[in-house]
Design an enzyme around this catalytic site. Sequence first.
Site, PDB file in Angstrom:
ATOM      1  N   LYS A 220      -7.550 -13.513  -1.090  1.00 23.62           N
ATOM      2  CA  LYS A 220      -8.397 -12.348  -1.381  1.00 23.62           C
ATOM      3  C   LYS A 220      -9.871 -12.739  -1.559  1.00 23.62           C
ATOM      4  CE  LYS A 220      -4.676  -9.573  -3.452  1.00 23.62           C
ATOM      5  NZ  LYS A 220      -4.244  -8.776  -4.637  1.00 23.62           N
TER       6      LYS A 220
ATOM      7  N   TYR B 277      -2.772  -0.856   2.111  1.00 26.69           N
ATOM      8  CA  TYR B 277      -2.318  -0.549   0.750  1.00 26.69           C
ATOM      9  C   TYR B 277      -1.857   0.904   0.607  1.00 26.69           C
ATOM     10  CZ  TYR B 277      -3.715  -5.044  -1.283  1.00 26.69           C
ATOM     11  OH  TYR B 277      -3.794  -6.370  -1.624  1.00 26.69           O
TER      12      TYR B 277
ATOM     13  N   ASN C  58      -7.021 -11.243  -8.136  1.00 25.62           N
ATOM     14  CA  ASN C  58      -5.946 -12.198  -8.432  1.00 25.62           C
ATOM     15  C   ASN C  58      -5.622 -13.120  -7.260  1.00 25.62           C
ATOM     16  OD1 ASN C  58      -4.627 -10.355  -6.860  1.00 25.62           O
ATOM     17  ND2 ASN C  58      -3.099  -9.769  -8.382  1.00 25.62           N
TER      18      ASN C  58
ATOM     19  N   HIS D 167      -2.422 -12.106  -2.049  1.00 24.39           N
ATOM     20  CA  HIS D 167      -1.384 -11.102  -1.821  1.00 24.39           C
ATOM     21  C   HIS D 167      -0.209 -11.800  -1.165  1.00 24.39           C
ATOM     22  CE1 HIS D 167       0.805  -7.668  -0.168  1.00 24.39           C
ATOM     23  NE2 HIS D 167       0.898  -8.394   0.930  1.00 24.39           N
TER      24      HIS D 167
ATOM     25  N   GLU E   1       3.777  -6.128   7.620  1.00 26.93           N
ATOM     26  CA  GLU E   1       2.435  -6.641   7.304  1.00 26.93           C
ATOM     27  C   GLU E   1       1.986  -7.683   8.331  1.00 26.93           C
ATOM     28  OE1 GLU E   1       2.727  -7.830   3.175  1.00 26.93           O
ATOM     29  OE2 GLU E   1       2.927  -5.752   2.516  1.00 26.93           O
TER      30      GLU E   1
HETATM   31  P1  RTP Z   1       0.073  -8.065  -4.062  1.00 30.08           P
HETATM   32  O1  RTP Z   1       0.680  -6.797  -3.520  1.00 30.08           O
HETATM   33  O2  RTP Z   1      -1.426  -8.128  -3.932  1.00 30.08           O
HETATM   34  O3  RTP Z   1       0.748  -9.295  -3.562  1.00 30.08           O
HETATM   35  O4  RTP Z   1       0.295  -8.127  -5.638  1.00 30.08           O
HETATM   36  P2  RTP Z   1       1.529  -7.653  -6.493  1.00 30.08           P
HETATM   37  O5  RTP Z   1       2.679  -7.287  -5.623  1.00 30.08           O
HETATM   38  O6  RTP Z   1       1.727  -8.718  -7.521  1.00 30.08           O
HETATM   39  O7  RTP Z   1       0.949  -6.364  -7.187  1.00 30.08           O
HETATM   40  P3  RTP Z   1       1.059  -4.814  -6.786  1.00 30.08           P
HETATM   41  O8  RTP Z   1       1.701  -4.098  -7.903  1.00 30.08           O
HETATM   42  O9  RTP Z   1       1.640  -4.682  -5.412  1.00 30.08           O
HETATM   43  O10 RTP Z   1      -0.466  -4.390  -6.764  1.00 30.08           O
HETATM   44  C1  RTP Z   1      -1.271  -4.686  -5.634  1.00 30.08           C
HETATM   45  C2  RTP Z   1      -2.592  -5.227  -6.104  1.00 30.08           C
HETATM   46  O11 RTP Z   1      -3.319  -4.207  -6.758  1.00 30.08           O
HETATM   47  C3  RTP Z   1      -4.130  -4.783  -7.775  1.00 30.08           C
HETATM   48  N1  RTP Z   1      -3.783  -4.190  -9.047  1.00 30.08           N
HETATM   49  N2  RTP Z   1      -4.667  -3.769  -9.893  1.00 30.08           N
HETATM   50  N3  RTP Z   1      -5.974  -2.647 -12.126  1.00 30.08           N
HETATM   51  C4  RTP Z   1      -4.643  -2.730 -12.123  1.00 30.08           C
HETATM   52  O12 RTP Z   1      -3.951  -2.334 -13.040  1.00 30.08           O
HETATM   53  C5  RTP Z   1      -4.007  -3.296 -10.953  1.00 30.08           C
HETATM   54  N4  RTP Z   1      -2.688  -3.421 -10.761  1.00 30.08           N
HETATM   55  C6  RTP Z   1      -2.556  -3.994  -9.561  1.00 30.08           C
HETATM   56  C7  RTP Z   1      -3.876  -6.278  -7.765  1.00 30.08           C
HETATM   57  O13 RTP Z   1      -4.880  -6.892  -6.934  1.00 30.08           O
HETATM   58  C8  RTP Z   1      -2.526  -6.373  -7.129  1.00 30.08           C
HETATM   59  O14 RTP Z   1      -2.326  -7.640  -6.554  1.00 30.08           O
HETATM   60 MG    MG Z   2       2.537  -5.915  -3.978  1.00 26.38          MG
END
Ligand code: RTP
Ligand code: MG
Length: 140
Positions: free
Chosen positions: A11, A51, A114, A117, A128
């Site tokens: 990212k 997204y 973070n 992804h 994807e």
């Molecule tokens: P990713 O999809 O990026 O691999 O991460 P993930 O599964 O661990 O998290 P996900 O729930 O799919 O959320 C996608 C991305 O959105 C951002 N996020 N921001 N501000 C917030 O509360 C929040 N929650 C999620 C993060 O960049 C997350 O990786």
């Molecule tokens: Mg995710």
Amino acid sequence: MAVTRTFSIIKPDATRRNLTGGVTKLLEEAGLRVVASKRIQLSQEQAEGFYAVHKERPFFGDLVSFMISGPVVVQVLEGEDAVKRNRDVMGATNPADAAEGTIRKTYAESIEANSVHGSDSEENAAIEIAYFFKPEEIVG
Ligand code: RTP
Ligand code: MG
């Protein structure tokens, strides 16, 4: 365990801090092989499309803005049980909850910035990968 593929994004917070190599080193040390890679600038439309599953979430607008704030490196990773292997080395979404040695514990700045992804299922990995790569761009 079968050799499978997953999709990864390094990212903008990580590319900005010149951590493409650092992140990739942790992926490789976890048993994943980079079989396709390119550095790109996402457009707003591309980021919104990628997204789309999160479009009703309160953080969607901020997430899209963040993901277009600088270059990203999109990668296809190959390895045994690649989706889970990658999720394990990434660590928890919030770096405050991430385990020692994971990419997010090592490098992430915040729950949003973070660093990586990773696909969350084999089905989504296939979708994807196809969103960013032609079959001939992936060399296993
Ligand atoms: P990713 O999809 O990026 O691999 O991460 P993930 O599964 O661990 O998290 P996900 O729930 O799919 O959320 C996608 C991305 O959105 C951002 N996020 N921001 N501000 C917030 O509360 C929040 N929650 C999620 C993060 O960049 C997350 O990786
Ligand atoms: Mg995710």
